[in-house]
Write a protein that holds these residues in place. Structure first.
Motif, PDB file in Angstrom:
ATOM      1  N   MET A   1       0.850  -1.189   0.000  1.00  0.00           N
ATOM      2  CA  MET A   1       0.000   0.000   0.000  1.00  0.00           C
ATOM      3  C   MET A   1       0.880   1.231   0.000  1.00  0.00           C
ATOM      4  O   MET A   1       1.805   1.360   0.798  1.00  0.00           O
ATOM      5  CB  MET A   1      -0.867  -0.025   1.261  1.00  0.00           C
ATOM      6  N   SER A   2       0.611   2.183  -0.869  1.00  0.00           N
ATOM      7  CA  SER A   2       1.437   3.379  -0.940  1.00  0.00           C
ATOM      8  C   SER A   2       1.077   4.354   0.158  1.00  0.00           C
ATOM      9  O   SER A   2      -0.048   4.449   0.606  1.00  0.00           O
ATOM     10  CB  SER A   2       1.258   4.050  -2.306  1.00  0.00           C
ATOM     11  N   LYS A   3       2.092   5.119   0.598  1.00  0.00           N
ATOM     12  CA  LYS A   3       1.904   6.073   1.680  1.00  0.00           C
ATOM     13  C   LYS A   3       2.271   7.448   1.153  1.00  0.00           C
ATOM     14  O   LYS A   3       3.438   7.757   0.962  1.00  0.00           O
ATOM     15  CB  LYS A   3       2.782   5.699   2.881  1.00  0.00           C
ATOM     16  N   ASN A   4       1.262   8.291   0.920  1.00  0.00           N
ATOM     17  CA  ASN A   4       1.506   9.619   0.381  1.00  0.00           C
ATOM     18  C   ASN A   4       0.933  10.669   1.323  1.00  0.00           C
ATOM     19  O   ASN A   4      -0.124  10.494   1.921  1.00  0.00           O
ATOM     20  CB  ASN A   4       0.844   9.773  -0.999  1.00  0.00           C
ATOM     21  N   PHE A   6      -1.053  13.824   2.457  1.00  0.00           N
ATOM     22  CA  PHE A   6      -2.250  14.516   1.988  1.00  0.00           C
ATOM     23  C   PHE A   6      -1.932  16.006   1.902  1.00  0.00           C
ATOM     24  O   PHE A   6      -1.332  16.568   2.814  1.00  0.00           O
ATOM     25  CB  PHE A   6      -3.380  14.257   2.984  1.00  0.00           C
ATOM     26  N   THR A  31      -1.331  10.464   6.471  1.00  0.00           N
ATOM     27  CA  THR A  31      -2.557  10.581   5.678  1.00  0.00           C
ATOM     28  C   THR A  31      -2.466   9.652   4.478  1.00  0.00           C
ATOM     29  O   THR A  31      -1.457   9.624   3.779  1.00  0.00           O
ATOM     30  CB  THR A  31      -2.756  12.028   5.194  1.00  0.00           C
ATOM     31  N   TYR A  32      -3.542   8.866   4.268  1.00  0.00           N
ATOM     32  CA  TYR A  32      -3.603   7.927   3.158  1.00  0.00           C
ATOM     33  C   TYR A  32      -4.744   8.356   2.249  1.00  0.00           C
ATOM     34  O   TYR A  32      -5.924   8.203   2.602  1.00  0.00           O
ATOM     35  CB  TYR A  32      -3.809   6.507   3.673  1.00  0.00           C
ATOM     36  N   VAL A  33      -4.371   8.936   1.118  1.00  0.00           N
ATOM     37  CA  VAL A  33      -5.344   9.568   0.227  1.00  0.00           C
ATOM     38  C   VAL A  33      -6.369   8.558  -0.286  1.00  0.00           C
ATOM     39  O   VAL A  33      -7.573   8.826  -0.302  1.00  0.00           O
ATOM     40  CB  VAL A  33      -4.617  10.243  -0.961  1.00  0.00           C
ATOM     41  N   GLU A  34      -5.897   7.370  -0.706  1.00  0.00           N
ATOM     42  CA  GLU A  34      -6.812   6.412  -1.329  1.00  0.00           C
ATOM     43  C   GLU A  34      -7.857   5.885  -0.353  1.00  0.00           C
ATOM     44  O   GLU A  34      -8.906   5.381  -0.766  1.00  0.00           O
ATOM     45  CB  GLU A  34      -6.032   5.239  -1.944  1.00  0.00           C
ATOM     46  N   TYR A  35      -7.590   5.972   0.951  1.00  0.00           N
ATOM     47  CA  TYR A  35      -8.551   5.502   1.947  1.00  0.00           C
ATOM     48  C   TYR A  35      -9.218   6.657   2.708  1.00  0.00           C
ATOM     49  O   TYR A  35     -10.007   6.417   3.615  1.00  0.00           O
ATOM     50  CB  TYR A  35      -7.860   4.582   2.955  1.00  0.00           C
ATOM     51  N   ASP A  36      -8.854   7.911   2.329  1.00  0.00           N
ATOM     52  CA  ASP A  36      -9.395   9.086   3.019  1.00  0.00           C
ATOM     53  C   ASP A  36      -9.204   8.925   4.532  1.00  0.00           C
ATOM     54  O   ASP A  36     -10.147   9.052   5.315  1.00  0.00           O
ATOM     55  CB  ASP A  36     -10.883   9.277   2.666  1.00  0.00           C
TER      56      ASP A  36
END
Length: 744
Positions: A1-4, A6, A31-36
């Motif tokens: 899972m990528s960690k970017n 926000f 903050t994990y954008v894909e999971y909000d």
């Protein structure tokens, strides 16, 4: 899972509802954008209804996203007993206490959060407190970290060291130090205690992250310390590729001064036979010469005249006027690179010049021959050790699965080993289990093959330095009457045989004379003067051997009458040549006849498991391990030792490239770990045992965060990384800190 990260400002933590971004107090906010999803790391760790069910690279450090959602829903029904808002995910673990709170609220209310085991939390009423003596609970002291005043009273903001009576700290100072130092360096600032100090600080809510110290993680922080001097400083460097050229395992390898390390020479430029030969620069030689501690060694004969008895001199570099003799050449064969070779009774023929190309060929060819001979000897030694390994594996087939446990105290290794080997139920054919009675981690010690190797390693070291043997590096048996009476020579031979078959190290300190006595019998061995360890006896033999006249010989015999009579070596001396027979008689008596009884007992002990018989059948092979220490590990050795397994050919090829490249860097000194560290991390062995490993060492490339050394299986599990730099960083961090913790 990528960690970017926000990009919107100040997202709310889903557990505490705060926007604070303070890693020191609440942990890293991610903050994990894909999971909000945004969450504080400490809020996640301390939440009561969630567990790490995934791997380290899954979800948020092992917390699955679905589990985080469930925990948020559970906490949404609970009201915080401090701020009265919903979302209190942390509860007090005290029995019958129903208080719940957010992590930041708990910090404000001085709750205790224990970052260990089950990550327990305690409310302000049930939190653990430190115990103070009455006389300690008064006055002021200095915080040993910030040096500001601290009140010596039991309170949340003040902590006392459990190991030092007068060491006090601010909680905030301790927390910052722990975050900076990490688990490997966080310790008492006064006495340097680690175990007791960390245990108490964890109990009192100090978070000690499982990471290396911040100063260790700095990019290239210690790069200068890893640089080794590589420059040939000889006035007349012979290398055509320049003074900075360094080719390992060749005559152009650069050898540094063994004293200062700040000067160097190519092996060829100083006519050195191998890397193992010592070399000192001119500055260090002059210092030693002035201090009187430098003993000149005869290196080369110089053709300075027609006399055969020439004076040996130490030179820093070959002179065009006084050419140096080639290594390994005889006294009559002189290397004269600028001139042609002349007869010994003639002076150098200065009028016969050779072309430069011919001169260079003549000067280097003996050195190249020496290097070839050295590498051939090295290959031959490896071949002999492989043969020994196969022989010992054959002997190991006698060992059954029935176990015999030896209780060993490392502080008295000989006494506890002797007791174990002499117990009535001891059988050398049983599998040996070692229990170190003075070791904290007893469970792992009992089942580890590495602990058995460590036991035999300590035992061989003790035998080498014991009164049973005499000599400097190459040892002969001594005569110890008490040891003969207690049959200790038999036990020593038995221990060495058992060590060889059961996976321990070889002694490696036998002299050639002792080895030949074991193989061919003492009656067929002629000892040498080097075998005499007694200084007085050696001096007497030298005076007899080097007597230049009959009168001086007779005078020496007269002065040594009592010694010669006791040795049974008195004989009429009528000519100077009689000294040779006398010297031989003394050597045979002192080195062999004197220790016949210990030798026979020692031989009987070595017969255990059929070891002596194999030594006598394969003397050349066993000579390589009984009379030589194990050779230093090399990158090539470790590459051959470990078999690579991988789920895919692509991973195998990429991982193998990183693995081989890393070994080469370690071998060249460009790493903070050594090849021995790598072997120890993977197998628990600091050297390769003569019998080899069981099971054979393997490497697996897996999708994991850090490397793991599975010592029960001799398996090194390595992470798959995108770049070599990541691979090297993970290897060095894990190996260095794992071994440091074990040693401490």
């Amino acid at each position: 899972m990528s960690k970017n990260n926000f990009d919107v400002p100040s997202p709310f933590c889903v557990l505490c509802g705060r926007t604070d971004d303070c890693p020191e107090k609440y942990g890293e906010k991610r903050t994990y954008v894909e999971y909000d999803l945004t969450v504080h790391y400490y809020c996640l760790l301390m939440s009561s209804g969630i567990w790490q069910r995934g791997e380290e690279d899954e979800g948020v450090d092992g917390f699955l996203v679905t589990d985080i959602r469930k925990e948020v829903n559970r906490a949404a029904k609970l009201k915080c007993n401090i701020c009265r808002r919903k979302g209190a995910s942390i509860g007090c673990v005290a029995p019958k206490c129903k208080r719940s709170y957010h992590f930041p609220c708990g910090i404000q209310k001085e709750c205790i959060f224990q970052f260990m085991e089950n990550f327990r939390s305690y409310c302000w009423e049930h939190k653990p407190v430190q115990k103070f003596l009455d006389q300690e609970s008064s006055g002021t002291s200095q915080c040993t970290i910030c040096l500001d005043l601290v009140e010596q009273i039991p309170m949340y903001t003040v902590l006392k060291s459990p190991c030092c009576k007068n060491a006090w700290f601010h909680r905030e100072c301790l927390q910052y130090q722990a975050l900076s130092a990490g688990i490997f360096f966080f310790r008492c600032t006064v006495c340097n205690n680690q175990d007791k100090f960390q245990e108490e600080m964890l109990r009192m809510g100090i978070h000690i992250p499982e990471k290396d110290a911040s100063w260790e993680l700095e990019e290239n922080a210690y790069q200068d310390l890893l640089q080794s001097y590589q420059h040939c400083d000889i006035k007349r460097c012979l290398c055509k590729k320049g003074r900075d050229y360094n080719e390992p395992d060749s005559k152009w390898e650069i050898k540094r001064c063994q004293c200062c390390g700040s000067r160097g020479t190519h092996l060829a430029c100083s006519s050195m036979k191998s890397w193992e030969q010592n070399w000192e620069c001119m500055e260090c030689r002059s210092i030693f010469a002035k201090s009187g501690n430098y003993s000149k060694q005869k290196k080369r004969s110089l053709a300075t005249s027609g006399k055969t008895d020439r004076k040996a001199r130490l030179l820093e570099e070959p002179s065009p006027k006084c050419p140096r003799q080639s290594p390994g050449s005889t006294g009559s064969f002189l290397l004269q690179s600028p001139k042609i070779r002349c007869q010994n009774n003639l002076s150098p023929c200065s009028h016969l010049e050779l072309p430069a190309s011919n001169r260079m060929t003549m000067s280097l060819s003996p050195l190249m021959s020496e290097n070839r001979n050295w590498f051939q000897r090295k290959r031959h030694l490896r071949k002999q050790r492989r043969e020994v390994s196969n022989i010992l594996k054959e002997l190991k087939l006698q060992v059954n699965t029935k176990r015999t446990r030896l209780n060993i105290n490392t502080e008295n290794i000989w006494k506890s080993a002797l007791k174990g080997f002499r117990q009535c139920k001891f059988n050398p054919r049983n599998t040996i289990q070692i229990k170190f009675t003075n070791c904290k981690n007893r469970l792992k010690t009992n089942i580890s093959a590495a602990s058995k190797h460590r036991f035999f390693q300590l035992l061989m070291l003790h035998l080498q330095n014991s009164s049973l043997f005499e000599g400097s590096s190459a040892k002969n048996l001594s005569f110890d009457f008490q040891a003969v009476k207690e049959n200790l020579y038999f036990e020593a031979g038995k221990m060495i045989a058992v060590s060889l078959v059961h996976g321990g190290p070889s002694p490696g300190f036998f002299s050639k004379t002792l080895f030949n006595c074991l193989v061919y019998g003492p009656e067929n061995v002629t000892p040498a003067l080097e075998d005499v360890a007694d200084v007085d006896v050696a001096q007497t033999i030298k005076m007899i051997k080097y007597a230049k006249s009959l009168s001086s010989l007779q005078s020496t015999i007269h002065n040594s009458y009592e010694f010669l009579a006791a040795a049974g070596c008195l004989r009429p001396v009528t000519a100077l040549c009689d000294k040779n027979v006398l010297v031989n008689d003394i050597l045979i008596h002192h080195v062999i006849k004197r220790i016949i009884s210990p030798l026979e007992s020692f031989r009987q002990g070595l017969k255990t498991l059929g070891v002596l018989e194999k030594i006598q059948m394969h003397p050349e092979a066993f000579f390589s391990i009984l009379c030589h220490k194990p050779e230093s590990l090399s990158a090539e050795t470790l590459c051959d030792l470990f078999t690579i397994h991988s789920l895919s050919d692509v991973n195998k090829v990429e991982g193998a490239d990183f693995w081989i490249g890393y070994l080469q860097e370690v071998e060249s000194g460009e790493s903070v770990v050594t090849l021995e560290d790598i072997l120890l991390f993977a197998t628990g062995f600091s050297s390769i045992p003569p019998v080899g490993f069981d099971p054979e060492p393997t490497i697996k490339f897996l999708h994991r965060r850090y490397p793991v050394g599975n010592r029960l299986l001799n398996c090194l599990e390595l992470p798959l990384t995108k770049t070599y730099e990541q691979f090297k960083k993970k290897m060095e961090f894990t190996i260095r800190n794992t071994l440091r913790v074990e040693r401490e």
